[in-house]
Design a protein around this motif. Structure first.
Motif, PDB file in Angstrom:
ATOM      1  N   VAL A 242      -4.965  -0.566   6.454  1.00 21.64           N
ATOM      2  CA  VAL A 242      -4.675  -1.858   7.081  1.00 21.64           C
ATOM      3  C   VAL A 242      -3.366  -2.414   6.510  1.00 21.64           C
ATOM      4  O   VAL A 242      -3.169  -2.424   5.298  1.00 21.64           O
ATOM      5  CB  VAL A 242      -5.837  -2.851   6.828  1.00 21.64           C
TER       6      VAL A 242
ATOM      7  N   ASP B 154      -9.979   1.348   6.233  1.00 21.53           N
ATOM      8  CA  ASP B 154      -9.662   0.093   5.541  1.00 21.53           C
ATOM      9  C   ASP B 154      -8.445   0.239   4.635  1.00 21.53           C
ATOM     10  O   ASP B 154      -7.721  -0.734   4.393  1.00 21.53           O
ATOM     11  CB  ASP B 154     -10.875  -0.356   4.709  1.00 21.53           C
TER      12      ASP B 154
ATOM     13  N   ARG C 104     -11.463   6.453   5.648  1.00 20.61           N
ATOM     14  CA  ARG C 104     -11.297   5.140   5.008  1.00 20.61           C
ATOM     15  C   ARG C 104     -10.234   4.328   5.740  1.00 20.61           C
ATOM     16  O   ARG C 104      -9.184   4.007   5.175  1.00 20.61           O
ATOM     17  CB  ARG C 104     -10.895   5.319   3.534  1.00 20.61           C
TER      18      ARG C 104
ATOM     19  N   THR D 229       0.866  -1.189   0.000  1.00 23.96           N
ATOM     20  CA  THR D 229       0.000   0.000   0.000  1.00 23.96           C
ATOM     21  C   THR D 229       0.898   1.233   0.000  1.00 23.96           C
ATOM     22  O   THR D 229       1.760   1.378   0.884  1.00 23.96           O
ATOM     23  CB  THR D 229      -0.888   0.022   1.257  1.00 23.96           C
TER      24      THR D 229
END
Lengths: 359, 359
Positions: A139, A136, A134, A111
């Motif tokens: 993570v 998520d 956000r 990411t």
């Protein structure tokens, strides 16, 4: 290979804090061409995630913004790029973009986070904005924050405490000061004592944190002819990861001792927590090994502490000498940028050890 | 005899600095009934002059204004009047009005000056306004300023110097302060040293002036994370009449010595000159004798220095304890007001010695 021209393209886009929109657009448009990535823009933040099937996810983050300065004075001279944000941290950003566009298969998902407003008040941080809107997208199993560290791992970070101390006194006419008590004179004694502070050094997981205590502002006074009954200062205390906020405040009270009276007020104005070094984490240990450099402690505060709050082991690793950050003569070199991208790329291609007990 | 009701009538009229209009009107209307006086109003100042044939003229002055405070809380309790301006200086003003209305023949001409805006910046002083617009009204051979002095002569006044000291340093990140120099820490050492100042005492014409040195304001700071490269303080130095401005500044530089660097800046912000005690003046000596009290030195600054600039020997003599001035619990007593009016009245009725060589 990341070139200084790649870095210059980023430096040439003004992204002084709160003005990151154009640079976010540039990054978004460059990353969207890689079909292996899911690229999202949240405000002036850009998040690009590989969405393969690997169970282990690495997060690499860097901030888009710079401190204020002359955005027009960037120039390449041989192997050196001078310019606002060259060192902090567009050298690292250029390396991150190149690695994000690299389609070589990796044994991990990655990411890439490019976020806004790191150089100003933490409450405005783009990283916290993403976390709120956000979570998520953030993570991950481990994170690298690509702040300039001179190509070595700078582990954890120290907390930073701003504490306001307001001293009292008793007003009097300045021609008859003996009927009063001068709060500014009291402040002088306190500041002189703070100036004598000897830094506490703390060894944690093999690196040494060095605390600091500095007065960063003073104010006081009532009127030109009045012995003032109030004066205050703000102290900035850099706190090693072995102490909590409460412990740091208690230490400071004990340190100041009888310089404080019952009438005086001690207020915590701001606290950004520390992060532990995470040098027992096998993934970050591997990054240390690949870097070939002895890790050091990060004495400043960075968003490594934010990742720690998210529960993600993280460390600082980026291109450029941290002592050059926030200077009008900051620069980054070809070698620094390539060394960063090379080490980070090798780390991302290495197989994570997910069997260790420390995960 | 001046009564506390006379004083209360003045105290009940709000005359906080720049708001003296109503009180000036009240004084004007009271004095105009005495046909022996030429009464003039210049702005919010009132000047009443006897215009007989005596060659010797005495000037008695007092300011109409008060410092800010609760103008509604005045009350008489027995022989005590509590209220804003009761002590500084409406007790004296009431005595002055009574004496101005007293038509008993005197061997001198008298000029009564009631002026505005003494308690604020000197540049706004009503006394200077009169001097600019109608200097002829201020011509006199000797002057008494009826500031509260506890019914004794307080001779001359000390000068008051405001001096700004700006200390330099070198900026650095507060996590790495050793690369900089903290100007606020330097200021702490300077303020601690100022706090150790031992007042110089000076005997002049039999009275003792006591100098003072007090910090009255501080400021400094760059940013929460920055070792500051600038910090400043303003010092208020009360200077005995034996020193000039230049001598006072030089003394301060010598006193601070090596606490000041070449990069630091010392600026005179404000200087109000001192006045010599004038205790060799035969007219003022006679006032001392009539008061029956040992004279003292005036350690604060008063418009006695302004009269000295006009070339008029002057002294402070008024009703009320000067230590009560500018306090929220200020008050004046019947005895204080009457004692002031009685001594001043006797002095004005006594024959001036105009043969002395010191005139």
């Amino acid at each position: 290979m990341t070139t200084l021209e790649d870095v210059l393209a980023l430096v040439a886009i003004d992204s002084v804090s709160t003005n990151e929109s154009a640079l976010a657009k540039y990054v978004y448009e460059h990353l969207i061409v890689n079909s292996d990535l899911e690229v999202e823009r949240i405000g002036d933040n850009v998040i690009a995630r590989s969405v393969g099937l690997h169970s282990f996810r690495v997060l690499v983050a860097g901030h888009l913004d710079t401190v204020p300065g002359d955005v027009t004075a960037s120039v390449i001279e041989g192997d050196v790029l001078h310019g606002l944000g060259a060192c902090d941290m567009k050298g690292s950003l250029a390396g991150m973009i190149d690695l994000a566009l690299d389609k070589t298969p990796r044994p991990v998902e990655v990411t890439w986070v490019f976020y806004a407003r790191e150089e100003i008040s933490r409450s405005q941080s783009g990283l916290l904005e993403i976390a709120e809107l956000r979570p998520d997208l953030l993570v991950a199993d481990v994170a690298v924050l690509a702040e300039p560290t001179g190509g070595r791992v700078e582990a954890g970070c120290q907390g930073t405490l701003r504490i306001k101390i307001t001293l009292g006194g008793a007003r009097a006419h300045t021609a008859r000061p003996f009927t009063g008590r001068n709060a500014i004179h009291r402040l002088g004694d306190l500041l002189s004592f703070v100036a004598l502070y000897q830094p506490r050094e703390v060894q944690l997981e093999g690196v040494t944190y060095v605390e600091q205590l500095q007065a960063v502002s003073v104010e006081g006074g009532v009127a030109p002819n009045v012995v003032p009954d109030v004066a205050s200062c703000v102290l900035n205390h850099r706190v090693a990861p072995d102490r909590t906020l409460d412990q740091a405040v208690q230490w400071l009270r004990d340190f100041l001792g009888e310089l404080l009276d019952e009438q005086d007020v001690v207020e915590v104005k701001d606290w950004a927590p520390s992060a532990s070094p995470e040098l027992m984490n096998p993934h970050l240990t591997r990054l240390v090994e690949i870097s070939g450099e002895t890790p050091q402690a990060k004495v400043g505060w960075t968003d490594v502490a934010t990742f720690r709050e998210f529960g993600i082991p993280a460390t600082n690793f980026g291109a450029g000498d941290p002592l050059r950050a926030h200077r009008s003569d900051e620069y980054v070199t070809t070698d620094e940028v390539n060394r960063f991208a090379s080490v980070l790329g090798e780390w991302l291609r290495s197989t994570p050890n997910t069997s260790g007990t420390s995960i």
